[in-house]
Design an enzyme around this catalytic site. Structure first.
Site, PDB file in Angstrom:
ATOM      1  N   GLY A  14      85.682 -10.218  57.200  1.00  0.00           N
ATOM      2  CA  GLY A  14      86.471  -9.038  56.852  1.00  0.00           C
ATOM      3  C   GLY A  14      87.735  -8.924  57.678  1.00  0.00           C
ATOM      4  O   GLY A  14      87.829  -9.467  58.778  1.00  0.00           O
ATOM      5  N   THR A 160      84.579  -7.829  64.589  1.00  0.00           N
ATOM      6  CA  THR A 160      83.743  -7.191  63.589  1.00  0.00           C
ATOM      7  C   THR A 160      83.676  -5.706  63.871  1.00  0.00           C
ATOM      8  O   THR A 160      83.475  -5.299  65.022  1.00  0.00           O
ATOM      9  CB  THR A 160      82.315  -7.767  63.545  1.00  0.00           C
ATOM     10  OG1 THR A 160      81.498  -6.942  62.723  1.00  0.00           O
ATOM     11  CG2 THR A 160      81.702  -7.879  64.919  1.00  0.00           C
ATOM     12  N   ASP A 162      81.386  -3.829  63.178  1.00  0.00           N
ATOM     13  CA  ASP A 162      80.017  -3.461  63.528  1.00  0.00           C
ATOM     14  C   ASP A 162      79.727  -3.605  65.019  1.00  0.00           C
ATOM     15  O   ASP A 162      78.706  -3.114  65.503  1.00  0.00           O
ATOM     16  CB  ASP A 162      79.026  -4.325  62.738  1.00  0.00           C
ATOM     17  CG  ASP A 162      79.222  -4.180  61.249  1.00  0.00           C
ATOM     18  OD1 ASP A 162      79.163  -3.041  60.765  1.00  0.00           O
ATOM     19  OD2 ASP A 162      79.446  -5.192  60.575  1.00  0.00           O
ATOM     20  N   ARG A 197      79.146  24.543  52.891  1.00  0.00           N
ATOM     21  CA  ARG A 197      78.372  23.434  52.342  1.00  0.00           C
ATOM     22  C   ARG A 197      77.923  22.481  53.443  1.00  0.00           C
ATOM     23  O   ARG A 197      78.304  22.616  54.603  1.00  0.00           O
ATOM     24  CB  ARG A 197      79.204  22.675  51.300  1.00  0.00           C
ATOM     25  CG  ARG A 197      79.494  23.484  50.051  1.00  0.00           C
ATOM     26  CD  ARG A 197      80.373  22.707  49.105  1.00  0.00           C
ATOM     27  NE  ARG A 197      80.629  23.454  47.875  1.00  0.00           N
ATOM     28  CZ  ARG A 197      81.491  23.061  46.941  1.00  0.00           C
ATOM     29  NH1 ARG A 197      82.179  21.945  47.109  1.00  0.00           N
ATOM     30  NH2 ARG A 197      81.669  23.792  45.853  1.00  0.00           N
TER      31      ARG A 197
END
Length: 254
Positions: A14, A160, A162, A197
């Site tokens: 990515g 990354t 992550d 909400r």
């Protein structure tokens, strides 16, 4: 006169905003020390598809890098070398480059996978690469470790969102994932509060919930749910509504 050493860099997986600045710094430092720098295009697909017998096609898979070429690339995110998720050790039949195909195999219907690492090594040899720098996550760097085992010096740069590459504190892309998550969560507070909400923000996380954990901590989110199995979601809606009712009752009582 000594021949300058050659360094090659590639980006896989990515894209994240820090890739071009990383490439630029690698090139500038290498050139400063008298190294020649090559950039493989489209990740591991570059050395895999490079055909030494087709000079006119070289630019599609490899390019010379210098200070002038990379001077302005850090003004945009992503990677100007482009990227792919090609894994030369596990190439599907339909993705085998035409130059490597055996006439006796029907690649369109075959379900076989091919280990074409020999072609990557041949390309590195042909171009005289002394050191290879792959920039990527688990897949890209995992294959970089394979090339290292084959005898090539490899310096890996963890990239990354992550942040799950072993041996590093912060990967390129992680800080961006956090800051943009915090911006989004903060922006959602206004319409969520105005309409009374519950706002649900879904994060990507692969194997580690580090992005939602850090982003939610910074954003002071009231509740975080890490879902490892879909069965865990059973009853989660009811729990969330109940928690909200308790929170509102407590707030109004104050």
């Amino acid at each position: 006169m000594s021949i300058p050493k050659t360094l090659a860099v590639l980006t896989g997986g990515g894209d994240v905003p820090g890739l071009n600045p990383c490439i630029k710094q690698i090139v500038n430092r290498a050139v400063e020390h008298g190294w020649r720098v090559l950039g493989f295009r489209r990740g591991w697909a570059g050395p895999l598809n490079f055909n030494p017998d087709e000079p006119d096609d070289h630019g599609a898979w490899v390019t010379e890098l210098n200070n002038q070429v990379v001077r302005t690339i850090d003004r945009t995110g992503g990677t100007f070398l482009h990227t792919s998720r090609t894994q030369p050790s596990h190439v599907k039949a339909r993705d085998v480059p035409l130059i490597l195909r055996d006439p006796g195999i029907d690649y369109d219907s075959s379900t076989e996978t091919f280990d074409l690492t020999w072609k990557v090594l041949k390309t590195l040899d042909h171009l005289g690469v002394d050191v290879l720098i792959p920039i990527g996550g688990d897949d890209t760097l995992g294959y970089g470790a394979r090339i290292h085992k084959e005898g090539y010096p490899v310096v890996s740069v963890p990239k990354t969102m992550d942040n799950d590459v072993f041996g590093t504190d912060f990967c390129i892309g992680f800080s961006t994932a956090i800051t943009r998550s915090v911006d989004l969560i903060t922006a959602l507070r206004t319409p969520t509060g105005s309409h009374e909400r519950i706002a649900v923000v879904e994060h990507d996380g692969v194997l580690l919930p580090e992005i939602p954990s850090v982003a939610n901590e910074v954003s002071e989110v009231k509740k975080i749910t890490v879902v490892y199995t879909y069965s865990y979601m059973d009853g989660n809606r009811e729990r969330t509504v109940r928690d909200r009712e308790v929170f509102l009752r407590t707030r109004y009582e104050q």
